[in-house]
Design a protein around this motif. Structure first.
Motif, mmCIF file in Angstrom:
data_model
loop_
_atom_site.group_PDB
_atom_site.id
_atom_site.type_symbol
_atom_site.label_atom_id
_atom_site.label_comp_id
_atom_site.label_asym_id
_atom_site.label_seq_id
_atom_site.Cartn_x
_atom_site.Cartn_y
_atom_site.Cartn_z
ATOM 1 N N VAL A 31 0.837 -1.201 0.000
ATOM 2 C CA VAL A 31 0.000 0.000 0.000
ATOM 3 C C VAL A 31 0.873 1.251 0.000
ATOM 4 O O VAL A 31 0.624 2.200 -0.758
ATOM 5 N N LEU A 32 1.915 1.267 0.828
ATOM 6 C CA LEU A 32 2.796 2.435 0.866
ATOM 7 C C LEU A 32 3.489 2.641 -0.477
ATOM 8 O O LEU A 32 3.657 3.778 -0.922
ATOM 9 N N ARG A 33 3.876 1.564 -1.123
ATOM 10 C CA ARG A 33 4.516 1.699 -2.443
ATOM 11 C C ARG A 33 3.535 2.278 -3.460
ATOM 12 O O ARG A 33 3.927 3.068 -4.333
ATOM 13 N N LEU A 34 2.260 1.880 -3.369
ATOM 14 C CA LEU A 34 1.260 2.455 -4.271
ATOM 15 C C LEU A 34 1.165 3.967 -4.072
ATOM 16 O O LEU A 34 1.146 4.730 -5.051
ATOM 17 N N TYR A 35 1.123 4.409 -2.829
ATOM 18 C CA TYR A 35 1.005 5.845 -2.557
ATOM 19 C C TYR A 35 2.274 6.590 -2.970
ATOM 20 O O TYR A 35 2.201 7.760 -3.362
ATOM 21 N N CYS A 36 3.408 5.925 -2.891
ATOM 22 C CA CYS A 36 4.661 6.567 -3.328
ATOM 23 C C CYS A 36 4.776 6.612 -4.849
ATOM 24 O O CYS A 36 5.562 7.402 -5.389
ATOM 25 N N SER A 37 4.007 5.786 -5.537
ATOM 26 C CA SER A 37 4.166 5.673 -6.997
ATOM 27 C C SER A 37 3.488 6.809 -7.755
ATOM 28 O O SER A 37 3.732 6.981 -8.951
ATOM 29 N N VAL A 38 2.616 7.562 -7.080
ATOM 30 C CA VAL A 38 1.899 8.662 -7.739
ATOM 31 C C VAL A 38 2.294 9.965 -7.058
ATOM 32 O O VAL A 38 2.170 10.081 -5.832
#
Length: 418
Positions: free
Chosen positions: A398-405
């Motif tokens: 989840v944290l990686r998803l938020y960091c990806s945008v």
């Protein structure tokens, strides 16, 4: 709800901070045997600071030291299964259940008799006498069936022997102490949860609302509210917080500016994320991404969000429709809702599994009578079991998803440790 007067706790947010948490993660999903052994070595001192863990381990070690206890428990299970399958055993079970119901009825009538007016007492005494006669008849049948059943007599003998051994070893006392510890812990946990929810409310007003409003701050909060525990009469949907803007005209639907999920444990972000993805699909009409039958209630008979719903809070009514959630859209190429979906959680070490899964590991370590952390075969089996507890999407993902945008990492607020 108006802005909270509480002084908010400091938070970390943004891409740099989320990536720092990811670098510090000890992800159980990817550990090898030696990495897992090292992780366990680090966890044990932390777990041993918990009195309930220590008590469970004490029970585990007591049982390990007395193999005769396990042998007697096996004998008791065999005797119980044999007795239950016998003709006498089937009828005895029915009699025992009838005695239980009769005893409850007698207790209830006795309490009613003590409160009754004089004109009601005679009728209650007649009913009580009927149940007391019924109880005597059942007890007589129970005694007769027990005398005629060698299998029930053997079960009673083994039960008494097991009871004596448990008392002699102090196992009953130790288990009662554990139950008391767990009761106190549950009480404290409830208080802690309520306290963090209040902290999260202050953080929403201090950090998230200004973020949403940007430069338009003068008088901009006049029609803003933060609603809590919003269910809208649907199944599977209770939203921790919604930042909403009230309409100009009463009775019209509100405008939802943000949905905030509050998780005390950093490792529970994924559970909240998965549930809110499904909820937002339902709220925005993405019919292919939820199962209507799971959302069907007497209010939403179709299982879809196809009518207005009202949330009541602090004496006010807030109307919601599908248009209320018009600001929530999938991220391009990701097919997930990130925009305006916020999280508030507490700093901790990412483990790659949920807090509930970590609790299951802690419980198994404390209770597994085969506990041999130096044995590679045992440890390898334990590692495989631990890794099987992981979901396809966990908090690090989840944290990686938020960091990806760009910009989305500011939507995860992590309360700093004091």
């Amino acid at each position: 709800m108006a802005p909270s007067p509480s002084t908010p706790r400091p938070v970390v947010w943004g891409t740099r901070e989320l990536r720092r948490l990811l670098r510090q993660a000890v992800d159980l999903r990817v550990l090898d045997l030696e990495g897992f052994r090292h992780w366990l070595t680090q966890q044990l001192p932390l777990w041993e600071s918990d009195p309930a863990f220590v008590q469970r381990a004490r029970i585990r070690d007591l049982r390990r030291a007395h193999p005769e206890l396990r042998a007697l428990e096996r004998a008791h299970r065999r005797a119980a299964a044999t007795d239950e399958a016998s003709p006498h055993g089937v009828r005895l079970l029915q009699v025992e259940e009838a005695l239980l119901r009769t005893g409850k009825a007698i207790a209830g009538l006795g309490a009613a008799l003590a409160r009754a007016e004089p004109e009601e007492q005679q009728g209650l005494r007649r009913k009580l006498a009927v149940f007391q006669d019924r109880q005597q008849t059942l007890q007589h049948e129970q005694d007769t069936l027990t005398r005629e059943s060698p299998l029930r007599q053997e079960l009673l003998r083994v039960s008494a022997e097991l009871q004596r051994l448990r008392s002699h070893l102090g196992l009953e006392r130790t288990e009662a102490e554990l139950a008391e510890l767990l009761r106190h812990q549950g009480h404290r946990s409830g208080k802690t949860g309520g306290s963090f929810e209040q902290q999260a409310l202050a953080l929403t007003w201090h950090y998230i609302v200004p973020e949403l409003l940007g430069r338009a701050r003068t008088g901009a909060t006049a029609r803003l509210r933060v609603l809590t525990g919003v269910g809208l009469g649907a199944a599977r949907t209770e939203l921790d917080q919604l930042v909403i803007r009230q309409p100009h005209h009463p009775g019209q639907p509100v405008e939802v500016l943000a949905l905030i999920e509050v998780k005390r444990n950093l490792n529970d972000l994924a559970h909240g994320f998965r549930q809110r993805q499904e909820n937002l699909a339902w709220l925005t009409g993405q019919t292919g991404h939820y199962e209507p039958s799971q959302y069907r209630t007497r209010f939403f008979r179709s299982g879809h969000f196809d009518r207005e719903a009202v949330h009541e809070q602090d004496g006010e009514q807030f109307v919601f429709s599908r248009s209320s959630f018009r600001h929530f859209r999938w991220e391009p190429s990701l097919d997930v809702f990130l925009r305006r979906l916020y999280f508030i959680t507490r700093e901790g070490t990412l483990a790659g599994i949920s807090a509930a899964a970590l609790a299951r590991i802690r419980h198994r370590v404390a209770t597994d009578e085969r506990w041999q952390p130096q044995d590679d075969a045992f440890l390898r089996e334990l590692l495989r079991w631990c890794q099987s507890l992981a979901e396809p999407l966990e908090a690090p993902d989840v944290l990686r998803l938020y960091c990806s945008v760009p910009g989305r990492a500011r939507q995860v607020l992590v309360v700093s440790r004091e």
